[in-house]
Design an enzyme around this catalytic site. Sequence first.
Site, PDB file in Angstrom:
ATOM      1  N   HIS A  70       0.846  -1.204   0.000  1.00  0.00           N
ATOM      2  CA  HIS A  70       0.000   0.000   0.000  1.00  0.00           C
ATOM      3  C   HIS A  70       0.883   1.256   0.000  1.00  0.00           C
ATOM      4  CE1 HIS A  70      -3.220  -2.734   0.994  1.00  0.00           C
ATOM      5  NE2 HIS A  70      -2.565  -3.122   2.080  1.00  0.00           N
ATOM      6  N   SER A  71       2.150   1.094  -0.327  1.00  0.00           N
ATOM      7  CA  SER A  71       3.146   2.156  -0.119  1.00  0.00           C
ATOM      8  C   SER A  71       2.848   3.468  -0.867  1.00  0.00           C
ATOM      9  CB  SER A  71       4.508   1.625  -0.565  1.00  0.00           C
ATOM     10  OG  SER A  71       5.447   2.676  -0.646  1.00  0.00           O
TER      11      SER A  71
END
Length: 314
Positions: A70-71
Amino acid sequence: MSASIPSLASVPLQRLDLPWLREADVQVAVLRLDLVDPELSGNKWFKLAHHLTAAQASGASGLISLGGPHSNHLHALAAAAKRYGLASVGLLRGNPQQTATVEDLQRFGMQLHWLGYGGYRERHRADFFNSWQERFPGYYCVPEGGGGLAGARGCTPLVDHVQTRLAAISWDDYEGWWLAAGTGTTLAGLVIGEAQRRRRMVHGALAGPPSHGVADEVSRLLRDAGTADSGYQLVDASRGGFGRFDEPLARFLLETEAVSGVPLEPVYTAKAMMALRLYVRGGYFACGTRLIFVHTGGLQGRRAAQAQLDGLLR
Ligand SMILES: Cc1ncc(COP(=O)(O)O)c(C=O)c1O
């Protein structure tokens, strides 16, 4: 280069009107970095700017970096690489999964390599990038989260920018900063900027537990920048762990959004704002104090968190 570069000049400073601020007579203005660019949102562009300049100066044909599924960092890096006409390689934590962020990374043309959890833990080894550089010769390696001194230095112009925006909100000055801290890179950039200005206090609301080494990282960055290791304070805003949400946080996020009109996400910005409420209500700030809250973006990550937030409020 025909890249469209996000411009700090377009970033507004907006007064925040919330009941708990009014009650304590503390004033807050939000620096809306989330509005700087739809893809390179928040502090990410500023942390990447010097890395991108260095990559271009070295004639790199691509960028390599790492992060989770989910960076926010990989999301911005992949978008920036595409704009700059550079290839990009993302080294991901864990096993392959299809998140909204991962879909975007693929759309931006990033080549993904999943390292598992053990493989990702190797990232702290000094020789971690060597094998990747052999595999992708001429690619420039950007540290996790766009950190390091280059990342911090990219954030120092925020201090001068806020100064130019004060008149628009009828302030002549302010007393300090409040922002989410993950690695502490953005905070260090502000402390470096303030060291050359008014030395206003920078408060970093930790998104992860204090044991994650942010204090050491900030000290190291300031030492490398030749700046005194002072002028900031770290507060624990993590609510039990990085990425952990609870019902009070979910409620706070939705209520604050509804009243203020400022969108938040639960991992960084809502936790930072909730910690600010705790300190304001606890009388930590004197009446009349004016603070800049930095909206560090991350709203692309809200898509994955939404189901969890909904679940907490059901
Ligand atoms: C949305 C958001 N806010 C804040 C941070 C924290 O920034 P820093 O790592 O510079 O402390 C990050 C990234 O780490 C982030 O993605």
